[in-house]
Design a protein around this motif. Structure first.
Motif, mmCIF file in Angstrom:
data_model
loop_
_atom_site.group_PDB
_atom_site.id
_atom_site.type_symbol
_atom_site.label_atom_id
_atom_site.label_comp_id
_atom_site.label_asym_id
_atom_site.label_seq_id
_atom_site.Cartn_x
_atom_site.Cartn_y
_atom_site.Cartn_z
ATOM 1 N N ILE A 1 0.839 -1.207 0.000
ATOM 2 C CA ILE A 1 0.000 0.000 0.000
ATOM 3 C C ILE A 1 0.871 1.254 0.000
ATOM 4 O O ILE A 1 0.656 2.184 -0.781
ATOM 5 N N VAL A 2 1.864 1.278 0.875
ATOM 6 C CA VAL A 2 2.761 2.445 0.956
ATOM 7 C C VAL A 2 3.491 2.650 -0.366
ATOM 8 O O VAL A 2 3.616 3.782 -0.860
ATOM 9 N N ALA A 3 3.970 1.554 -0.969
ATOM 10 C CA ALA A 3 4.688 1.657 -2.241
ATOM 11 C C ALA A 3 3.802 2.252 -3.326
ATOM 12 O O ALA A 3 4.254 3.072 -4.144
ATOM 13 N N CYS A 4 2.520 1.867 -3.355
ATOM 14 C CA CYS A 4 1.611 2.379 -4.381
ATOM 15 C C CYS A 4 1.299 3.853 -4.172
ATOM 16 O O CYS A 4 1.199 4.614 -5.141
ATOM 17 N N PHE A 5 1.148 4.263 -2.921
ATOM 18 C CA PHE A 5 0.945 5.685 -2.650
ATOM 19 C C PHE A 5 2.179 6.495 -3.060
ATOM 20 O O PHE A 5 2.063 7.593 -3.625
ATOM 21 N N LEU A 6 3.372 5.953 -2.798
ATOM 22 C CA LEU A 6 4.597 6.632 -3.208
ATOM 23 C C LEU A 6 4.698 6.711 -4.727
ATOM 24 O O LEU A 6 5.095 7.746 -5.278
ATOM 25 N N LEU A 7 4.331 5.634 -5.408
ATOM 26 C CA LEU A 7 4.350 5.640 -6.869
ATOM 27 C C LEU A 7 3.399 6.696 -7.414
ATOM 28 O O LEU A 7 3.729 7.436 -8.351
ATOM 29 N N GLN A 8 2.230 6.778 -6.825
ATOM 30 C CA GLN A 8 1.256 7.778 -7.252
ATOM 31 C C GLN A 8 1.789 9.190 -7.031
ATOM 32 O O GLN A 8 1.613 10.084 -7.866
ATOM 33 N N PHE A 9 2.480 9.389 -5.921
ATOM 34 C CA PHE A 9 3.021 10.715 -5.604
ATOM 35 C C PHE A 9 4.134 11.119 -6.565
ATOM 36 O O PHE A 9 4.133 12.221 -7.108
ATOM 37 N N VAL A 10 5.119 10.217 -6.776
ATOM 38 C CA VAL A 10 6.275 10.584 -7.598
ATOM 39 C C VAL A 10 5.930 10.691 -9.074
ATOM 40 O O VAL A 10 6.699 11.265 -9.849
ATOM 41 N N THR A 11 4.787 10.144 -9.501
ATOM 42 C CA THR A 11 4.380 10.255 -10.901
ATOM 43 C C THR A 11 3.354 11.367 -11.110
ATOM 44 O O THR A 11 2.684 11.407 -12.138
ATOM 45 N N GLY A 12 3.226 12.243 -10.120
ATOM 46 C CA GLY A 12 2.348 13.401 -10.282
ATOM 47 C C GLY A 12 0.877 13.080 -10.187
ATOM 48 O O GLY A 12 0.056 13.761 -10.810
ATOM 49 N N GLY A 13 0.521 12.049 -9.436
ATOM 50 C CA GLY A 13 -0.879 11.734 -9.224
ATOM 51 C C GLY A 13 -1.504 10.844 -10.266
ATOM 52 O O GLY A 13 -2.735 10.738 -10.332
ATOM 53 N N LEU A 14 -0.680 10.177 -11.090
ATOM 54 C CA LEU A 14 -1.242 9.256 -12.073
ATOM 55 C C LEU A 14 -1.927 8.087 -11.364
ATOM 56 O O LEU A 14 -1.524 7.680 -10.272
ATOM 57 N N ALA A 15 -2.940 7.549 -12.002
ATOM 58 C CA ALA A 15 -3.707 6.470 -11.395
ATOM 59 C C ALA A 15 -2.866 5.212 -11.236
ATOM 60 O O ALA A 15 -2.034 4.899 -12.084
ATOM 61 N N VAL A 16 -3.082 4.505 -10.139
ATOM 62 C CA VAL A 16 -2.440 3.204 -9.922
ATOM 63 C C VAL A 16 -3.445 2.137 -10.322
ATOM 64 O O VAL A 16 -4.486 1.984 -9.683
ATOM 65 N N PRO A 17 -3.176 1.391 -11.379
ATOM 66 C CA PRO A 17 -4.163 0.435 -11.892
ATOM 67 C C PRO A 17 -4.125 -0.887 -11.150
ATOM 68 O O PRO A 17 -3.184 -1.199 -10.436
ATOM 69 N N THR A 18 -5.161 -1.660 -11.345
ATOM 70 C CA THR A 18 -5.198 -3.018 -10.817
ATOM 71 C C THR A 18 -4.823 -4.004 -11.909
ATOM 72 O O THR A 18 -4.669 -3.626 -13.065
ATOM 73 N N HIS A 19 -4.673 -5.258 -11.521
ATOM 74 C CA HIS A 19 -4.258 -6.305 -12.441
ATOM 75 C C HIS A 19 -5.481 -6.959 -13.066
ATOM 76 O O HIS A 19 -6.606 -6.758 -12.593
ATOM 77 N N GLY A 20 -5.285 -7.763 -14.090
ATOM 78 C CA GLY A 20 -6.393 -8.485 -14.703
ATOM 79 C C GLY A 20 -5.905 -9.550 -15.662
ATOM 80 O O GLY A 20 -4.764 -9.510 -16.113
ATOM 81 N N VAL A 21 -6.768 -10.506 -15.956
ATOM 82 C CA VAL A 21 -6.416 -11.566 -16.892
ATOM 83 C C VAL A 21 -6.538 -11.050 -18.323
ATOM 84 O O VAL A 21 -7.158 -10.023 -18.588
ATOM 85 N N ALA A 22 -5.943 -11.780 -19.229
ATOM 86 C CA ALA A 22 -5.949 -11.383 -20.630
ATOM 87 C C ALA A 22 -7.334 -11.543 -21.243
ATOM 88 O O ALA A 22 -8.187 -12.275 -20.729
ATOM 89 N N ASP A 23 -7.548 -10.844 -22.346
ATOM 90 C CA ASP A 23 -8.794 -11.004 -23.095
ATOM 91 C C ASP A 23 -8.967 -12.463 -23.500
ATOM 92 O O ASP A 23 -8.025 -13.130 -23.926
ATOM 93 N N GLY A 24 -10.192 -12.978 -23.360
ATOM 94 C CA GLY A 24 -10.474 -14.349 -23.725
ATOM 95 C C GLY A 24 -10.331 -15.333 -22.587
ATOM 96 O O GLY A 24 -10.675 -16.508 -22.735
ATOM 97 N N MET A 25 -9.797 -14.861 -21.433
ATOM 98 C CA MET A 25 -9.680 -15.730 -20.268
ATOM 99 C C MET A 25 -10.634 -15.243 -19.186
ATOM 100 O O MET A 25 -10.924 -14.049 -19.096
ATOM 101 N N ASN A 26 -11.129 -16.169 -18.373
ATOM 102 C CA ASN A 26 -12.004 -15.779 -17.279
ATOM 103 C C ASN A 26 -11.270 -15.894 -15.947
ATOM 104 O O ASN A 26 -10.114 -16.333 -15.886
ATOM 105 N N GLY A 27 -11.965 -15.529 -14.877
ATOM 106 C CA GLY A 27 -11.336 -15.526 -13.574
ATOM 107 C C GLY A 27 -10.885 -16.893 -13.106
ATOM 108 O O GLY A 27 -9.826 -17.031 -12.486
ATOM 109 N N VAL A 28 -11.671 -17.926 -13.402
ATOM 110 C CA VAL A 28 -11.314 -19.286 -12.982
ATOM 111 C C VAL A 28 -10.027 -19.734 -13.667
ATOM 112 O O VAL A 28 -9.143 -20.339 -13.048
ATOM 113 N N GLN A 29 -9.902 -19.440 -14.956
ATOM 114 C CA GLN A 29 -8.672 -19.783 -15.667
ATOM 115 C C GLN A 29 -7.479 -19.038 -15.082
ATOM 116 O O GLN A 29 -6.376 -19.593 -14.958
#
Length: 222
Positions: free
Chosen positions: A85-113
């Motif tokens: 959490i601290v690392a992500c807040f620091l990343l957001q700060f040093v990049t001028g407030g850019l959004a910190v995105p979340t992860h996700g699976v590739a197109d064509g794959m579902n959560g179970v895969q």
């Protein structure tokens, strides 16, 4: 850095170093090498303090295999998530407030895969940790252990990155989820790695190693 973070804003292309976050071989190799080197250094630095615990799934696997106590593992996992959490807040700060995105699976794959993929690669990671740091038959491997751990993470990213993201680490996704407020896909990277780490702890720690190892296991490079 800005291109990296801007590319991360699309969860399907998270973790790319190339222009516009294109998922090409060069970008995938670059991010795999970066993770491998960073983990090698991080595990080596923390080995004499906490045993090198940087990943809740690895910590969980070692606790299941009775190589650390449940309470110690709980404190480690709390610290790992807080650090993310601290690392992500620091990343957001040093990049001028850019959004910190979340992860996700590739197109064509579902959560179970995605969960199944994370189970497989996390099992491989925790297996490597057991083989290089816990098994008394290994002898003295010294710095080879964190190098091997870094290499397996890099290899897993190369194999699974285009599909599930190759996370293997719940803390790596928990921090971005908290900072962005988006927990929609976080369950994939909580369930998969914890199952994979737990299975490795049961099978490798209790069945194979536990069948002949009676001395206390070292916590170095865990």
């Amino acid at each position: 850095m800005y291109e990296y973070v801007r590319g991360m804003q699309d969860h399907k292309n998270a973790g790319k170093l190339t222009t516009d976050a294109a998922l090409d071989p060069a970008g995938l190799v670059a991010i795999a090498i970066a993770h491998a080197l960073a983990l090698f250094v991080g595990v080596s630095m923390a080995a004499n303090i906490s045993g090198g615990h940087l990943n809740p799934a690895v910590t969980f696997g070692l606790a299941i295999g009775s190589n650390i106590t449940i309470i110690t593992g709980l404190f480690y996992r709390i610290a790992q998530c807080l650090g993310s959490i601290v690392a992500c807040f620091l990343l957001q700060f040093v990049t001028g407030g850019l959004a910190v995105p979340t992860h996700g699976v590739a197109d064509g794959m579902n959560g179970v895969q995605g969960v199944v993929m994370e189970i497989i690669i996390t099992f491989g990671l925790v297996y490597t940790v057991y083989a290089t740091t816990v098994d008394l038959k290994k002898g003295s491997l010294g710095t080879i252990a964190p190098i091997a751990i870094g290499f397996i993470v890099g290899a897993n990213i190369l194999a699974a990155g285009p599909f599930s993201g190759g996370s293997m680490n719940p803390a790596r996704l928990f921090g971005p989820a908290v900072v962005s407020g988006d927990f929609s896909r976080n369950w994939i990277y909580l369930v998969g790695p914890l199952i994979g780490g737990g299975l490795a702890g049961v099978i490798i720690g209790n069945v194979f190693i536990g069948s002949y190892q009676t001395l206390p296991a070292s916590e170095d490079y865990a």
